[in-house]
Design a protein around this motif. Structure first.
Motif, PDB file in Angstrom:
ATOM      1  N   UNK A  20       0.643  -1.431  -0.306  1.00 65.98           N
ATOM      2  CA  UNK A  20       0.089   0.130  -0.046  1.00 65.98           C
ATOM      3  C   UNK A  20       0.810   1.270   0.065  1.00 65.98           C
ATOM      4  N   UNK A  21       1.969   1.198   0.611  1.00 71.10           N
ATOM      5  CA  UNK A  21       2.751   2.485   0.832  1.00 71.10           C
ATOM      6  C   UNK A  21       3.520   2.512  -0.491  1.00 71.10           C
ATOM      7  N   UNK A  45       9.364 -15.305 -12.428  1.00 72.40           N
ATOM      8  CA  UNK A  45       8.249 -15.298 -11.394  1.00 72.40           C
ATOM      9  C   UNK A  45       7.290 -14.309 -12.070  1.00 72.40           C
ATOM     10  N   UNK A  46       6.115 -15.033 -12.455  1.00 72.30           N
ATOM     11  CA  UNK A  46       4.992 -14.160 -12.899  1.00 72.30           C
ATOM     12  C   UNK A  46       4.266 -13.362 -11.919  1.00 72.30           C
ATOM     13  N   UNK A  47       4.363 -13.700 -10.567  1.00 73.74           N
ATOM     14  CA  UNK A  47       3.686 -12.769  -9.719  1.00 73.74           C
ATOM     15  C   UNK A  47       2.219 -13.226  -9.460  1.00 73.74           C
ATOM     16  N   UNK A  48       1.858 -13.115  -8.384  1.00 76.57           N
ATOM     17  CA  UNK A  48       0.228 -13.291  -8.223  1.00 76.57           C
ATOM     18  C   UNK A  48      -0.603 -12.012  -8.438  1.00 76.57           C
ATOM     19  N   UNK A  49      -1.879 -12.082  -8.762  1.00 78.27           N
ATOM     20  CA  UNK A  49      -2.718 -11.224  -9.344  1.00 78.27           C
ATOM     21  C   UNK A  49      -3.131 -10.117  -8.073  1.00 78.27           C
ATOM     22  N   UNK A  50      -2.776  -8.862  -8.356  1.00 80.57           N
ATOM     23  CA  UNK A  50      -3.367  -8.045  -7.014  1.00 80.57           C
ATOM     24  C   UNK A  50      -4.274  -6.928  -7.870  1.00 80.57           C
ATOM     25  N   UNK A  57     -10.811  -2.019  -6.275  1.00 82.53           N
ATOM     26  CA  UNK A  57     -11.520  -3.652  -6.072  1.00 82.53           C
ATOM     27  C   UNK A  57     -10.880  -4.305  -4.778  1.00 82.53           C
ATOM     28  N   UNK A  58      -9.763  -4.050  -4.186  1.00 82.81           N
ATOM     29  CA  UNK A  58      -9.576  -4.472  -3.121  1.00 82.81           C
ATOM     30  C   UNK A  58     -10.219  -4.069  -2.065  1.00 82.81           C
ATOM     31  N   UNK A  59     -10.646  -3.003  -1.978  1.00 82.04           N
ATOM     32  CA  UNK A  59     -11.770  -2.327  -0.747  1.00 82.04           C
ATOM     33  C   UNK A  59     -13.112  -2.897  -1.183  1.00 82.04           C
ATOM     34  N   UNK A  60     -13.385  -3.264  -2.325  1.00 85.11           N
ATOM     35  CA  UNK A  60     -14.921  -4.036  -2.622  1.00 85.11           C
ATOM     36  C   UNK A  60     -14.581  -5.406  -2.045  1.00 85.11           C
ATOM     37  N   UNK A  87     -12.835  -6.331   0.425  1.00 86.82           N
ATOM     38  CA  UNK A  87     -12.587  -6.295   1.947  1.00 86.82           C
ATOM     39  C   UNK A  87     -14.241  -6.206   2.509  1.00 86.82           C
ATOM     40  N   UNK A  88     -14.764  -5.398   1.612  1.00 85.62           N
ATOM     41  CA  UNK A  88     -16.403  -5.382   2.135  1.00 85.62           C
ATOM     42  C   UNK A  88     -17.122  -6.865   1.984  1.00 85.62           C
ATOM     43  N   UNK A  89     -17.026  -7.284   0.583  1.00 91.54           N
ATOM     44  CA  UNK A  89     -17.705  -8.303   0.492  1.00 91.54           C
ATOM     45  C   UNK A  89     -17.279  -9.540   1.327  1.00 91.54           C
ATOM     46  N   UNK A  90     -16.166  -9.949   1.751  1.00 91.67           N
ATOM     47  CA  UNK A  90     -15.825 -10.857   2.526  1.00 91.67           C
ATOM     48  C   UNK A  90     -16.336 -10.632   3.865  1.00 91.67           C
ATOM     49  N   UNK A  91     -16.492  -9.322   4.378  1.00 89.86           N
ATOM     50  CA  UNK A  91     -16.668  -9.088   5.511  1.00 89.86           C
ATOM     51  C   UNK A  91     -18.445  -9.222   5.628  1.00 89.86           C
ATOM     52  N   UNK A  92     -19.063  -8.967   4.550  1.00 89.20           N
ATOM     53  CA  UNK A  92     -20.602  -9.027   4.645  1.00 89.20           C
ATOM     54  C   UNK A  92     -20.881 -10.580   4.571  1.00 89.20           C
ATOM     55  N   UNK A  93     -19.865 -11.386   3.773  1.00 92.29           N
ATOM     56  CA  UNK A  93     -20.232 -12.885   3.857  1.00 92.29           C
ATOM     57  C   UNK A  93     -20.048 -13.374   5.146  1.00 92.29           C
TER      58      UNK A  93
END
Length: 196
Positions: free
Chosen positions: A30-31, A72-77, A82-85, A87-93
């Motif tokens: 994030x930083x 190394x292809x790296x993971x999708x971030x 979308x990351x914030x959304x 977080x909300x959808x996982x919390x709602x679940x």
């Protein structure tokens, strides 16, 4: 610390390959993301070092070699919004799962008290079931007149059987437990509405 990460961001102008271990990579990401550093999230499973003596220095060297060679292809971030959304959808679940658990506990407490609502009501937490639960929690007597006037849909025709299913061994303990569960369920439902 954030100040140190900001210093790192000013100093860094090339690639960075953090490990995707738990949530520990997220504050760094994030930083440094704001500095325009070319970030690639390494999946620890994909770039494990060869067996042997493992040290942080050797891991860092191994990651640097893989990055230089483009192995190394790296993971999708996803992007920040979308990351914030997510977080909300996982919390709602999680909140929905908590609400379901409270509903099941209410059902269990009703069964323990020999209140056989589920014999006639498919959803004890539906509109009609909620009215009955509020009366039970409030220590009110459920009359035939109440059932005939307040029940919805097909339940109006089942009033005599529904009244009979309320003949129970409901003690103070059961009422108190149902009240606690009911209040917690309402709290969770408000939380779900706020998240939505």
């Amino acid at each position: 610390m954030t100040e140190e990460l900001l210093e790192l961001g000013e100093w860094f102008d090339i690639h960075m390959l953090p490990w995707s271990t738990g949530v520990y990579w997220k504050p760094v990401w994030n930083v440094l993301e704001a500095f325009g550093v070319d970030l690639l999230l390494a999946n620890a499973h994909h770039i494990k070092n060869l067996p042997g003596r493992k040290t942080d220095m050797r891991d860092a060297e191994w990651k640097a070699k893989l990055l230089r060679c483009g192995l190394d292809e790296g993971s999708f971030v996803p992007p920040v919004d979308i990351r914030e959304l997510r977080g909300l959808t996982r919390y709602r679940k999680k909140l929905v799962q908590d609400a379901t658990a409270e509903k099941n506990r209410i059902h269990k407490m009703l069964q323990e008290a020999n209140v056989k609502l589920t014999t006639h009501i498919s959803d004890t937490i539906g509109v009609s079931g909620r009215k009955l639960l509020q009366m039970i929690v409030g220590c009110e007597v459920v009359t035939m007149e109440f059932l005939e006037s307040q029940m919805k849909g097909a339940l109006k025709h089942k009033s005599p059987k529904l009244h009979q299913s309320l003949n129970s061994r409901l003690r103070r303990h059961h009422r108190e437990m149902i009240r606690h569960l009911w209040e917690h369920l309402i709290f969770i439902e408000h939380a779900i509405a706020r998240v939505e």
